[in-house]
Motif scaffolding. Structure first.
Motif, PDB file in Angstrom:
ATOM      1  N   ALA A   5       0.587  -1.562   0.122  1.00 40.97           N
ATOM      2  CA  ALA A   5      -0.123  -0.100   0.225  1.00 40.97           C
ATOM      3  C   ALA A   5       1.083   1.511   0.079  1.00 40.97           C
ATOM      4  N   LEU A   6       2.088   0.902   0.638  1.00 41.81           N
ATOM      5  CA  LEU A   6       3.030   2.576   0.844  1.00 41.81           C
ATOM      6  C   LEU A   6       3.821   3.137  -0.161  1.00 41.81           C
ATOM      7  N   ASP A   7       4.200   1.573  -0.909  1.00 42.21           N
ATOM      8  CA  ASP A   7       4.664   1.612  -1.889  1.00 42.21           C
ATOM      9  C   ASP A   7       3.712   2.182  -3.008  1.00 42.21           C
ATOM     10  N   LEU A   8       2.080   1.788  -3.196  1.00 44.02           N
ATOM     11  CA  LEU A   8       0.994   2.724  -4.429  1.00 44.02           C
ATOM     12  C   LEU A   8       1.152   3.546  -3.514  1.00 44.02           C
ATOM     13  N   VAL A   9       1.062   4.014  -3.313  1.00 45.94           N
ATOM     14  CA  VAL A   9       1.382   5.140  -2.230  1.00 45.94           C
ATOM     15  C   VAL A   9       1.974   6.794  -2.743  1.00 45.94           C
ATOM     16  N   ALA A  10       3.622   6.188  -2.045  1.00 47.65           N
ATOM     17  CA  ALA A  10       3.847   6.778  -2.604  1.00 47.65           C
ATOM     18  C   ALA A  10       4.461   6.980  -4.434  1.00 47.65           C
ATOM     19  N   LYS A  11       3.850   5.419  -5.427  1.00 44.89           N
ATOM     20  CA  LYS A  11       4.465   5.855  -6.401  1.00 44.89           C
ATOM     21  C   LYS A  11       2.908   6.777  -7.465  1.00 44.89           C
ATOM     22  N   ARG A  12       1.757   6.935  -6.713  1.00 48.38           N
ATOM     23  CA  ARG A  12       1.173   8.154  -6.816  1.00 48.38           C
ATOM     24  C   ARG A  12       1.199   9.580  -6.563  1.00 48.38           C
ATOM     25  N   ALA A  13       2.074   9.361  -5.253  1.00 45.94           N
ATOM     26  CA  ALA A  13       2.404  10.515  -5.259  1.00 45.94           C
ATOM     27  C   ALA A  13       2.850  11.346  -5.844  1.00 45.94           C
ATOM     28  N   ALA A  14       4.429  11.010  -6.505  1.00 46.94           N
ATOM     29  CA  ALA A  14       5.715  11.293  -7.729  1.00 46.94           C
ATOM     30  C   ALA A  14       4.778  11.484  -8.419  1.00 46.94           C
ATOM     31  N   GLU A  15       3.696  10.825  -9.607  1.00 46.31           N
ATOM     32  CA  GLU A  15       2.454  11.311  -9.659  1.00 46.31           C
ATOM     33  C   GLU A  15       2.558  12.766 -10.333  1.00 46.31           C
ATOM     34  N   LEU A  16       1.762  12.226  -8.545  1.00 46.74           N
ATOM     35  CA  LEU A  16       0.490  13.310  -9.106  1.00 46.74           C
ATOM     36  C   LEU A  16       1.471  14.872  -8.344  1.00 46.74           C
ATOM     37  N   ALA A  17       2.650  14.899  -7.883  1.00 44.66           N
ATOM     38  CA  ALA A  17       3.976  16.157  -7.780  1.00 44.66           C
ATOM     39  C   ALA A  17       3.840  16.445  -9.356  1.00 44.66           C
ATOM     40  N   LEU A  18       4.466  15.720 -10.106  1.00 47.47           N
ATOM     41  CA  LEU A  18       4.606  16.096 -11.130  1.00 47.47           C
ATOM     42  C   LEU A  18       3.482  16.608 -12.237  1.00 47.47           C
ATOM     43  N   ALA A  19       1.775  16.250 -11.492  1.00 47.94           N
ATOM     44  CA  ALA A  19       0.764  16.806 -12.792  1.00 47.94           C
ATOM     45  C   ALA A  19       0.490  17.909 -11.969  1.00 47.94           C
ATOM     46  N   LEU A  20       1.044  18.333 -10.867  1.00 54.48           N
ATOM     47  CA  LEU A  20       0.328  19.945 -10.758  1.00 54.48           C
ATOM     48  C   LEU A  20       1.033  21.240 -11.060  1.00 54.48           C
ATOM     49  N   TYR A  21       0.192  21.503 -12.254  1.00 52.37           N
ATOM     50  CA  TYR A  21       0.965  22.541 -13.046  1.00 52.37           C
ATOM     51  C   TYR A  21       1.748  23.840 -12.590  1.00 52.37           C
ATOM     52  N   GLY A  22       2.420  23.986 -11.972  1.00 48.47           N
ATOM     53  CA  GLY A  22       3.112  25.346 -12.111  1.00 48.47           C
ATOM     54  C   GLY A  22       3.440  25.355 -10.172  1.00 48.47           C
TER      55      GLY A  22
END
Length: 314
Positions: A112-129
């Protein structure tokens, strides 16, 4: 001293950007609505970010010298609820020893932590500006919303949140080396962790919500606990920034989170006193929610004066 005002995405406008920049406020905060539907409002924000209109406003904010940050109750997005049928072990156990996908997730499950961390990294990259401070908070629905499984029971709710923040920042830094992730000291996590230590890149964000909302026989104890925890929190989190997230301009709170918004009246005396206390304690980043003050508010009541905040923070 850094300063920030935080609004809902749908309230963003060049008017708000000019208001902050002209007042000398350093940061524009974007906060999709929390609660049970937080994962949906975050999805709506991510869709909005694909539009030229939204990107143009964020670009304009940068041109006016503002940093942009996103402060998000992200747990329901980072751990998609639809995974519960296939992987109930990823989700929290409630006080009745039942796995449930109502709030948050299991902090002791490595997959679960691996999945959350992976999605957190993807979300960080997606946040425009966005600048590289990330606020991926746990769910917001009251007290006792963390995991009670046998392993998580050995950890306080604060330890569970810090464990998750540590894992997220390590993963995000694989993509964004200077990323930092906030530990939100808020309600149950206002007490410092006792078993988990913060890794490099995790910083304190202190949010005294009970000061405004606590009711009933335990209200005084909860408010007193918030005040008494400031010093131990600041000793525990030694890395900068040390940020306070306040509610002085949060008209969503004063409108009881219902539209149409109520007419906003700033308690300027309390705000100035609070800021002086925070400054003397060593906080170097002071922010306030300023939601429910968008165009619909302006149409009803006129402009919002943010200069009492900006002048006091300077």
């Amino acid at each position: 001293m850094k300063s920030s005002m935080i609004i809902h995405p749908e309230e963003l406008s060049n008017v708000w950007i000019d208001r902050l920049a002209n007042a000398g406020i350093t940061t524009l905060g974007i906060h999709p609505r929390g609660g049970k539907e937080a994962f949906e409002t975050l999805g709506e924000l991510l869709d909005m970010m694909q539009t030229a209109e939204y990107r143009g406003m964020i670009d304009y904010a940068h041109s006016r010298g503002l940093e942009v940050e996103y402060e998000i109750h992200a747990a329901g997005y980072l751990m998609p609820r639809e995974l519960f049928k296939e992987h109930p072990e990823y989700f929290r156990m409630n006080g009745n020893e039942e796995r449930t996908n109502d709030w948050n997730f299991c902090a002791s499950n490595s997959e679960a932590l691996d999945l959350v961390a992976k999605r957190a990294a993807e979300l960080a990259l997606a946040l425009y500006g966005s600048c590289h401070n990330y606020y991926f908070w746990m769910d917001d629905g009251g007290h006792g919303l963390y995991c009670h499984c046998p392993k998580c029971k050995q950890l306080s709710q604060s330890d569970q949140q810090l464990l998750i923040a540590n894992r997220m920042v390590k993963e995000i830094r694989k993509k964004i080396p200077d990323a930092r992730v906030a530990y939100l000291a808020y309600q149950d996590t206002i007490v410092p962790p006792s078993k988990i230590r913060p890794v490099d890149g995790v910083f304190l964000e202190y949010a005294p919500f009970e000061k405004y909302t606590a009711k009933g026989e335990n209200a005084a104890k909860l408010i007193d606990r918030e005040i008494k925890m400031i010093d131990p929190l600041m000793r525990f989190f030694e890395s900068e920034p040390i940020k306070v997230l306040e509610y002085w301009y949060d008209n969503s709170l004063y409108s009881k989170w219902k539209k149409p918004p109520a007419k906003f009246i700033l308690n300027e005396e309390n705000m100035r006193r609070d800021i002086e206390v925070y400054r003397n304690m060593g906080f170097d980043n002071i922010s306030t929610f300023a939601c429910f003050l968008g165009k619909d508010y302006e149409d009803l009541y006129g402009d919002v004066d943010v200069t009492p905040f900006s002048e006091t923070v300077r």
